[in-house]
Design a protein around this motif. Structure first.
Motif, PDB file in Angstrom:
ATOM      1  N   LEU A 163       0.810  -1.854  -0.071  1.00  0.00           N
ATOM      2  CA  LEU A 163       0.120  -0.124  -0.329  1.00  0.00           C
ATOM      3  C   LEU A 163       0.761   0.612   0.167  1.00  0.00           C
ATOM      4  O   LEU A 163       0.116   2.349  -0.212  1.00  0.00           O
ATOM      5  CB  LEU A 163      -0.808   0.184   1.779  1.00  0.00           C
TER       6      LEU A 163
ATOM      7  N   ARG B 271       0.881  -2.367  -8.241  1.00  0.00           N
ATOM      8  CA  ARG B 271       0.089  -1.999  -8.224  1.00  0.00           C
ATOM      9  C   ARG B 271      -0.420  -3.317  -8.901  1.00  0.00           C
ATOM     10  O   ARG B 271       0.621  -4.269  -8.816  1.00  0.00           O
ATOM     11  CB  ARG B 271      -0.807  -0.860  -9.737  1.00  0.00           C
TER      12      ARG B 271
ATOM     13  N   VAL C 274      -6.086  -1.351 -12.102  1.00  0.00           N
ATOM     14  CA  VAL C 274      -6.035  -0.240 -11.195  1.00  0.00           C
ATOM     15  C   VAL C 274      -5.269   0.341 -11.443  1.00  0.00           C
ATOM     16  O   VAL C 274      -4.015  -0.255 -11.475  1.00  0.00           O
ATOM     17  CB  VAL C 274      -6.197  -1.260  -9.535  1.00  0.00           C
TER      18      VAL C 274
ATOM     19  N   ARG D  64      -0.772   1.873  -6.455  1.00  0.00           N
ATOM     20  CA  ARG D  64      -1.110   1.811  -4.861  1.00  0.00           C
ATOM     21  C   ARG D  64      -2.308   1.209  -4.864  1.00  0.00           C
ATOM     22  O   ARG D  64      -3.342   1.054  -3.582  1.00  0.00           O
ATOM     23  CB  ARG D  64      -0.626   3.468  -4.395  1.00  0.00           C
ATOM     24  N   GLN D  65      -2.824   0.771  -5.874  1.00  0.00           N
ATOM     25  CA  GLN D  65      -4.028  -0.014  -5.493  1.00  0.00           C
ATOM     26  C   GLN D  65      -4.114  -1.982  -6.054  1.00  0.00           C
ATOM     27  O   GLN D  65      -3.193  -1.956  -6.992  1.00  0.00           O
ATOM     28  CB  GLN D  65      -5.527   0.683  -5.890  1.00  0.00           C
ATOM     29  N   GLN D  66      -4.649  -2.007  -5.872  1.00  0.00           N
ATOM     30  CA  GLN D  66      -4.953  -3.720  -6.037  1.00  0.00           C
ATOM     31  C   GLN D  66      -5.634  -4.979  -5.685  1.00  0.00           C
ATOM     32  O   GLN D  66      -6.901  -4.534  -4.705  1.00  0.00           O
ATOM     33  CB  GLN D  66      -3.138  -4.824  -5.413  1.00  0.00           C
TER      34      GLN D  66
ATOM     35  N   THR E 201      -7.080   0.080  -1.808  1.00  0.00           N
ATOM     36  CA  THR E 201      -7.151   0.742  -2.338  1.00  0.00           C
ATOM     37  C   THR E 201      -5.995   2.151  -1.078  1.00  0.00           C
ATOM     38  O   THR E 201      -5.502   1.057  -0.575  1.00  0.00           O
ATOM     39  CB  THR E 201      -8.750   2.188  -2.179  1.00  0.00           C
ATOM     40  N   SER E 202      -5.781   3.040  -1.597  1.00  0.00           N
ATOM     41  CA  SER E 202      -4.315   3.722  -0.737  1.00  0.00           C
ATOM     42  C   SER E 202      -5.646   4.132   0.760  1.00  0.00           C
ATOM     43  O   SER E 202      -6.263   4.160   1.166  1.00  0.00           O
ATOM     44  CB  SER E 202      -4.549   5.601  -1.059  1.00  0.00           C
TER      45      SER E 202
ATOM     46  N   ASN F  18      -7.993   6.669   1.632  1.00  0.00           N
ATOM     47  CA  ASN F  18      -9.303   6.869   2.456  1.00  0.00           C
ATOM     48  C   ASN F  18      -9.201   5.930   3.454  1.00  0.00           C
ATOM     49  O   ASN F  18     -10.936   6.220   3.399  1.00  0.00           O
ATOM     50  CB  ASN F  18      -9.321   5.291   0.912  1.00  0.00           C
TER      51      ASN F  18
ATOM     52  N   PRO G 184      -9.105   1.215   2.910  1.00  0.00           N
ATOM     53  CA  PRO G 184      -8.037   0.982   2.354  1.00  0.00           C
ATOM     54  C   PRO G 184      -8.878  -0.925   1.874  1.00  0.00           C
ATOM     55  O   PRO G 184      -8.735  -1.481   0.758  1.00  0.00           O
ATOM     56  CB  PRO G 184      -6.840   0.202   3.025  1.00  0.00           C
TER      57      PRO G 184
END
Length: 463
Positions: free
Chosen positions: A195, A201, A225, A228-230, A253-254, A257, A260
């Motif tokens: 993250l 990603r 994505v 920094r997202q997976q 997600t980041s 948020n 995540p």
């Protein structure tokens, strides 16, 4: 919506030991690290729809402390899970198959003609070579052939790592099966740390076979994505009434948020040719999973959702670990369900019997009568102040009203000491456990610890 009934005296079942002595005990491939010989973890199971007396399971054999196992093993039964034999799956060098040093993430699914599909993440510890591979059995799990490498990233740049694959046989189309996984860019094997890597990603990839595993399609990206997202934990369920495919996963997600981790899905109505954009079901509010008396880590499926579908009605279910019911103190088991093809979802609700203790590694299935079963571990029998052992139990609870309430709790195994399990970033029995429906009954398939370090764990069936 779905709430656990008041705790009552639980029924019990007689477990069946599935796994035997390690076939890889003399293999020296795969170091460095600690290999827990005779330790089986992370099992999956499938009932043969063409012959429900035939059951096939798979698991990691001789788990390593720093990732994967010496190989994967398949267990097979022809009497509904009462007795078992085992054979090696050809996904690692120790198993005499692919030349990779380790294998992980075992999975098996069986089509309507009885063809069984198994997949693996196969990889090296000495470099970043890794692959998703598949094999097929036509004889109920006794032998495996058609060994295929669906994708391979064999290069020294540490750029890609394929992770957390699964396979799902189409329940109505013989010879058709689907594989999904996430492909990490700039990986370090740890989604939590990933993250914080800006160039990182992890999109979701898809491949299918239409010829019974002889060939697999070129991998296609089905979830794209940004940096920094997976995705992780991709798993497909199929609506047998209309052929709709649903791929469920955790969309990470980041961290900016705030939450995540997110339970999400995409769907396809053209057999995987095109897919919708991801839709979120709920945020996944897991917290650190630890022994509450010592703060020692447990490694669980804390960021891995598990889906199921009612084949008669198409009602969708997904379960996961979540701390929202304890005010963020410890994980329990959450469920959400949809009766309209994923257009709307029920609010997350607790499935497990509330005991004031951690519950983890849920699995969910729906049987032929529409009953929903959820299995899970919990620590309800851990006494305050006990710092020497970690008593753990395995349970099944069911719903006969579409997930509106759960009860009829069954005690499947325990208490056993989780501190005898392999230590792999925490005491570890797997990121997931197996469960399948067999007619109007269920077949839990899970790991239990033993009382000796010479045989730390075994795979257990509760037919």
């Amino acid at each position: 919506m779905a709430v656990a009934s008041a705790a009552a005296t639980a029924a019990t079942v007689d477990p069946v030991v599935v796994s035997g002595p390690s076939p890889f005990a003399s293999c020296t491939i795969g170091g460095p690290g600690t290999s827990y010989v005779n330790a089986e973890v992370e099992p999956w199971v499938a009932v043969n729809p063409a012959n429900p007396s035939n059951v096939i399971g798979a698991w990691q054999q001789d788990r390593w402390s720093n990732g994967g196992a010496r190989g994967l093993v398949a267990g097979y039964s022809f009497d509904g899970g009462q007795t078992w034999a085992q054979t090696n799956l050809p996904f690692s060098a120790c198993a005499g198959g692919l030349g990779y040093e380790r294998a992980s993430d075992p999975w098996v699914s069986i089509g309507p003609d009885g063809t069984a599909y198994s997949v693996s993440i196969s990889f090296n510890q000495s470099n970043n070579n890794n692959a998703v591979a598949a094999a097929v059995s036509k004889d109920g799990g006794k032998t495996w052939g058609n060994l295929s490498v669906i994708i391979a990233d064999n290069e020294p740049s540490l750029q890609f790592f394929n992770d957390k694959e699964s396979v799902t046989a189409n329940p109505t189309k013989a010879g058709v099966a689907y594989a999904v996984w996430d492909r990490l860019e700039l990986p370090n094997g740890n989604p939590y740390a990933n993250l914080h890597t800006r160039a990182y990603r992890g999109p979701a990839l898809f491949s299918k076979t239409v010829d019974g595993g002889l060939t697999w399609s070129s991998p296609a990206q089905i979830v794209t994505v940004p940096s920094r997202q997976q995705t992780i934990g991709n798993q497909i369920v199929v609506d047998p009434r209309n052929g709709t495919l649903y791929d469920f996963f955790d969309l990470i997600t980041s961290p900016s948020n705030g939450t995540p981790y997110n339970v999400a899905f995409i769907k396809s109505t053209d057999d995987g040719a095109t897919w919708t954009k991801p839709r979120l079901i709920a945020d996944l509010r897991t917290v650190d999973v630890v022994d509450p008396n010592t703060n020692e880590p447990l490694r669980t499926g804390d960021i891995i959702p598990e889906p199921a579908i009612d084949p008669a009605t198409g009602q969708l279910y997904v379960v996961w670990q979540d701390a929202r019911f304890s005010g963020g103190q410890y994980d329990e088991i959450a469920i959400s369900t949809s009766t309209d093809g994923g257009a709307t979802w029920s609010a997350p609700a607790r499935v497990n019997t509330p005991t004031g203790r951690l519950a983890f590694n849920p699995a969910v299935r729906v049987n032929s009568s529409g009953t929903v079963a959820v299995t899970y571990y919990d620590l309800r029998n851990l006494a305050a102040g006990n710092t020497t052992t970690l008593p753990t139990d395995y349970w099944q609870t069911t719903s006969t009203n579409g997930g509106a309430s759960f009860g009829n709790e069954v005690h499947l195994a325990g208490s056993f000491d989780l501190k005898l399990a392999p230590f792999a970033e925490g005491y570890f029995v797997g990121d997931y456990e197996g469960l399948d429906a067999r007619g109007t009954s269920f077949l839990p398939f899970f790991v239990r610890t033993n009382t000796t370090t010479a045989n730390p764990t075994d795979v257990i069936a509760a037919p």
